[in-house]
Design a protein around this motif. Structure first.
Motif, PDB file in Angstrom:
ATOM      1  N   GLU A 240     -13.277  -1.194 -10.154  1.00  0.00           N
ATOM      2  CA  GLU A 240     -14.371  -2.039  -9.682  1.00  0.00           C
ATOM      3  C   GLU A 240     -14.878  -2.867 -10.854  1.00  0.00           C
ATOM      4  O   GLU A 240     -15.232  -2.320 -11.895  1.00  0.00           O
ATOM      5  N   HIS A 241     -14.886  -4.169 -10.678  1.00  0.00           N
ATOM      6  CA  HIS A 241     -15.224  -5.097 -11.758  1.00  0.00           C
ATOM      7  C   HIS A 241     -16.487  -5.877 -11.428  1.00  0.00           C
ATOM      8  O   HIS A 241     -16.707  -6.280 -10.286  1.00  0.00           O
ATOM      9  N   ASN A 242     -17.299  -6.095 -12.429  1.00  0.00           N
ATOM     10  CA  ASN A 242     -18.454  -6.967 -12.331  1.00  0.00           C
ATOM     11  C   ASN A 242     -18.031  -8.323 -12.883  1.00  0.00           C
ATOM     12  O   ASN A 242     -17.910  -8.496 -14.092  1.00  0.00           O
ATOM     13  N   ILE A 243     -17.759  -9.293 -12.005  1.00  0.00           N
ATOM     14  CA  ILE A 243     -17.316 -10.603 -12.467  1.00  0.00           C
ATOM     15  C   ILE A 243     -18.477 -11.381 -13.086  1.00  0.00           C
ATOM     16  O   ILE A 243     -18.357 -11.950 -14.166  1.00  0.00           O
ATOM     17  N   ASP A 244     -19.578 -11.421 -12.403  1.00  0.00           N
ATOM     18  CA  ASP A 244     -20.824 -11.957 -12.942  1.00  0.00           C
ATOM     19  C   ASP A 244     -21.966 -11.394 -12.093  1.00  0.00           C
ATOM     20  O   ASP A 244     -21.744 -10.460 -11.305  1.00  0.00           O
ATOM     21  N   ARG A 245     -23.160 -11.943 -12.239  1.00  0.00           N
ATOM     22  CA  ARG A 245     -24.319 -11.379 -11.546  1.00  0.00           C
ATOM     23  C   ARG A 245     -24.141 -11.367 -10.029  1.00  0.00           C
ATOM     24  O   ARG A 245     -24.636 -10.476  -9.346  1.00  0.00           O
ATOM     25  N   TRP A 246     -23.384 -12.364  -9.489  1.00  0.00           N
ATOM     26  CA  TRP A 246     -23.322 -12.517  -8.046  1.00  0.00           C
ATOM     27  C   TRP A 246     -21.953 -12.232  -7.451  1.00  0.00           C
ATOM     28  O   TRP A 246     -21.756 -12.432  -6.254  1.00  0.00           O
ATOM     29  N   HIS A 247     -20.985 -11.802  -8.255  1.00  0.00           N
ATOM     30  CA  HIS A 247     -19.631 -11.586  -7.738  1.00  0.00           C
ATOM     31  C   HIS A 247     -19.078 -10.241  -8.207  1.00  0.00           C
ATOM     32  O   HIS A 247     -19.217  -9.878  -9.378  1.00  0.00           O
ATOM     33  N   ALA A 248     -18.472  -9.534  -7.270  1.00  0.00           N
ATOM     34  CA  ALA A 248     -17.825  -8.253  -7.573  1.00  0.00           C
ATOM     35  C   ALA A 248     -16.371  -8.329  -7.138  1.00  0.00           C
ATOM     36  O   ALA A 248     -16.018  -9.044  -6.190  1.00  0.00           O
ATOM     37  N   ALA A 249     -15.518  -7.578  -7.830  1.00  0.00           N
ATOM     38  CA  ALA A 249     -14.091  -7.541  -7.484  1.00  0.00           C
ATOM     39  C   ALA A 249     -13.605  -6.106  -7.523  1.00  0.00           C
ATOM     40  O   ALA A 249     -14.134  -5.268  -8.255  1.00  0.00           O
ATOM     41  N   ALA A 250     -12.583  -5.829  -6.720  1.00  0.00           N
ATOM     42  CA  ALA A 250     -11.940  -4.514  -6.711  1.00  0.00           C
ATOM     43  C   ALA A 250     -10.437  -4.703  -6.817  1.00  0.00           C
ATOM     44  O   ALA A 250      -9.877  -5.665  -6.292  1.00  0.00           O
ATOM     45  N   VAL A 251      -9.792  -3.760  -7.509  1.00  0.00           N
ATOM     46  CA  VAL A 251      -8.333  -3.742  -7.642  1.00  0.00           C
ATOM     47  C   VAL A 251      -7.848  -2.378  -7.186  1.00  0.00           C
ATOM     48  O   VAL A 251      -8.361  -1.348  -7.638  1.00  0.00           O
ATOM     49  N   ALA A 252      -6.875  -2.361  -6.265  1.00  0.00           N
ATOM     50  CA  ALA A 252      -6.289  -1.113  -5.764  1.00  0.00           C
ATOM     51  C   ALA A 252      -4.891  -0.947  -6.345  1.00  0.00           C
ATOM     52  O   ALA A 252      -4.123  -1.910  -6.435  1.00  0.00           O
ATOM     53  N   LEU A 253      -4.562   0.292  -6.735  1.00  0.00           N
ATOM     54  CA  LEU A 253      -3.251   0.608  -7.304  1.00  0.00           C
ATOM     55  C   LEU A 253      -2.693   1.831  -6.592  1.00  0.00           C
ATOM     56  O   LEU A 253      -3.379   2.849  -6.473  1.00  0.00           O
ATOM     57  N   GLY A 254      -1.445   1.735  -6.120  1.00  0.00           N
ATOM     58  CA  GLY A 254      -0.876   2.854  -5.379  1.00  0.00           C
ATOM     59  C   GLY A 254       0.639   2.904  -5.464  1.00  0.00           C
ATOM     60  O   GLY A 254       1.286   2.015  -6.029  1.00  0.00           O
ATOM     61  N   PRO A 255       1.251   3.923  -4.873  1.00  0.00           N
ATOM     62  CA  PRO A 255       2.703   4.128  -4.944  1.00  0.00           C
ATOM     63  C   PRO A 255       3.455   3.143  -4.058  1.00  0.00           C
ATOM     64  O   PRO A 255       3.054   2.903  -2.911  1.00  0.00           O
ATOM     65  N   PRO A 256       4.556   2.563  -4.537  1.00  0.00           N
ATOM     66  CA  PRO A 256       5.335   1.593  -3.749  1.00  0.00           C
ATOM     67  C   PRO A 256       5.775   2.077  -2.369  1.00  0.00           C
ATOM     68  O   PRO A 256       5.804   1.260  -1.435  1.00  0.00           O
ATOM     69  N   PRO A 257       6.109   3.370  -2.175  1.00  0.00           N
ATOM     70  CA  PRO A 257       6.500   3.788  -0.817  1.00  0.00           C
ATOM     71  C   PRO A 257       5.417   3.595   0.234  1.00  0.00           C
ATOM     72  O   PRO A 257       5.705   3.615   1.434  1.00  0.00           O
ATOM     73  N   ALA A 258       4.163   3.381  -0.193  1.00  0.00           N
ATOM     74  CA  ALA A 258       3.069   3.199   0.761  1.00  0.00           C
ATOM     75  C   ALA A 258       3.060   1.810   1.382  1.00  0.00           C
ATOM     76  O   ALA A 258       2.326   1.570   2.350  1.00  0.00           O
ATOM     77  N   ALA A 259       3.843   0.868   0.848  1.00  0.00           N
ATOM     78  CA  ALA A 259       3.875  -0.486   1.395  1.00  0.00           C
ATOM     79  C   ALA A 259       4.451  -0.466   2.810  1.00  0.00           C
ATOM     80  O   ALA A 259       5.360   0.315   3.116  1.00  0.00           O
ATOM     81  N   ILE A 260       3.935  -1.332   3.679  1.00  0.00           N
ATOM     82  CA  ILE A 260       4.487  -1.423   5.025  1.00  0.00           C
ATOM     83  C   ILE A 260       5.906  -2.004   4.926  1.00  0.00           C
ATOM     84  O   ILE A 260       6.233  -2.691   3.957  1.00  0.00           O
ATOM     85  N   PRO A 261       6.776  -1.744   5.910  1.00  0.00           N
ATOM     86  CA  PRO A 261       8.194  -2.119   5.800  1.00  0.00           C
ATOM     87  C   PRO A 261       8.452  -3.583   5.476  1.00  0.00           C
ATOM     88  O   PRO A 261       9.308  -3.889   4.639  1.00  0.00           O
ATOM     89  N   SER A 262       7.731  -4.508   6.116  1.00  0.00           N
ATOM     90  CA  SER A 262       7.992  -5.925   5.884  1.00  0.00           C
ATOM     91  C   SER A 262       7.689  -6.347   4.459  1.00  0.00           C
ATOM     92  O   SER A 262       8.308  -7.263   3.916  1.00  0.00           O
ATOM     93  N   PHE A 263       6.709  -5.700   3.840  1.00  0.00           N
ATOM     94  CA  PHE A 263       6.388  -5.987   2.438  1.00  0.00           C
ATOM     95  C   PHE A 263       7.301  -5.193   1.506  1.00  0.00           C
ATOM     96  O   PHE A 263       7.753  -5.707   0.480  1.00  0.00           O
ATOM     97  N   ARG A 264       7.590  -3.955   1.870  1.00  0.00           N
ATOM     98  CA  ARG A 264       8.397  -3.099   1.000  1.00  0.00           C
ATOM     99  C   ARG A 264       9.759  -3.720   0.691  1.00  0.00           C
ATOM    100  O   ARG A 264      10.250  -3.657  -0.435  1.00  0.00           O
TER     101      ARG A 264
END
Length: 356
Positions: free
Chosen positions: A254-278
């Motif tokens: 979870e990142h604080n970009i500035d006073r009014w903006h927040a960002a999140a980054v998710a990281l996970g195992p490749p087998p979790a990707a849906i088939p069309s993306f995998r």
């Protein structure tokens, strides 16, 4: 030095290990019509069409910056000209890189994700783990509807625990902060797996640690509370339950970009990707007969060069990645190292246009 003080050379070097956190403030770019069209001409035809579908100028500008940011990133990773980068989309609309990355680059599963909202356009990429990112503006300026009324319409997107944390905040700013944090976490997750709008958001139940009097988790702070208006990482200890079961293999920034903006980054195992993306991921394309896109024909000038290898630490990391690739064995849990997580680095649009 602060993240925004880092030079473009360091940003480019970091891209060669496949892991970046970059952001561009779209409000700082005020191009003439001629400059906008010149930047647009550097995109593939499909990308240009998508950019121009937006009705408002501010949305077209953010979309263009996003595509330039992706092409800049992929060109740095491939060590080629931006004109040689080929991007495509899955059926769900998730962009992916068509070009073949040489094995010796040590990036067995390079993938990326883009997001833009409010003032900012952000991109995150990883060499092995799935990555998704989302940025959200958490101010209500210019809106006529009450915060409670707006949030009430979205209650069905959250679990009971998440909604309690959002709705029990004492004021509108607190409710918007909690809403944006939970929303960006959910969006980053579904974007990481390539699902898009087809995912039932209540299936992902996020646990945001209790806040201190500063409003943040003491175990996850990376900068003092006095620096909250600067770009920094807030926490890495948020976890998720998927369909009721704890999913320890997933990690979130979870990142604080500035006073009014927040960002999140998710990281996970490749087998979790849906088939069309995998099937678009390098890890699954390697040795496969599935041809999802025509690979890049690399000229001799685009071959690996020892001068581009980066530091000795980078070389050791790449060598380790090459050994894992040769063995075909990956420990996805061991791949995540909270100590190596970095803040978003701010780039300028001119940086992105330098290779067009």
């Amino acid at each position: 030095r602060t993240p925004t003080d880092q030079s473009m050379s360091s940003s480019s070097d970091s891209a060669q290990d496949g892991r970046v956190r970059w952001m561009v403030n779209a409000t700082l770019w005020t191009p003439t019509q001629e400059a906008f069209e010149a930047a647009l001409s550097g995109l593939q035809e499909e990308e240009r069409t998508r950019v121009m579908r937006f009705y408002f100028e501010r949305d077209r500008k953010r979309a263009l910056i996003g595509r330039l940011l992706l092409r800049h990133l992929c060109a740095k990773v491939l060590r080629c000209a931006q004109a040689d980068v080929r991007l495509a989309r899955t059926a769900e609309g998730k962009p992916f890189l068509c070009n073949t990355i040489p094995v010796e680059f040590g990036l067995p599963n390079f993938n990326f994700n883009l997001s833009h909202h409010g003032d900012w356009v952000v991109v995150a990429s990883e060499p092995l783990l799935l990555v998704g990112c989302d940025v959200s503006e958490r101010r209500m300026s210019g809106r006529e509807r009450p915060v409670d009324a707006m949030l009430q319409e979205l209650q069905s997107c959250f679990t009971s625990g998440e909604w309690e944390r959002i709705s029990t905040e004492s004021d509108d700013d607190g409710k918007l902060e909690q809403f944006c944090r939970h929303w960006t976490l959910k969006e980053s997750f579904i974007k990481a797996i390539g699902q898009g709008l087809g995912f039932e958001l209540q299936q992902a139940d996020f646990f945001v640690p209790e806040r201190t009097s500063t409003g943040h988790s003491p175990s996850a702070l990376r900068t003092p509370p006095s620096h909250l208006d600067k770009v920094h990482l807030i926490r890495t200890d948020t976890r998720v339950r998927l369909r009721g079961a704890l999913a320890p293999q997933w990690h979130f920034e979870e990142h604080n970009i500035d006073r009014w903006h927040a960002a999140a980054v998710a990281l996970g195992p490749p087998p979790a990707a849906i088939p069309s993306f995998r099937k678009t991921l390098p890890l699954y394309r390697a040795g496969s007969s599935v041809d999802v896109c025509s690979p890049l024909s690399r000229s001799p000038s685009h071959r690996p060069d020892e001068s581009l290898r980066g530091s000795s630490a980078d070389g050791a990391q790449q060598e380790k990645a090459r050994e894992r690739a040769a063995a075909g064995v990956y420990d996805y849990e061991a791949e995540y190292d909270p100590a190596s997580v970095s803040c978003f680095v701010e780039l300028q649009v001119n940086d992105l246009l330098s290779g067009v």
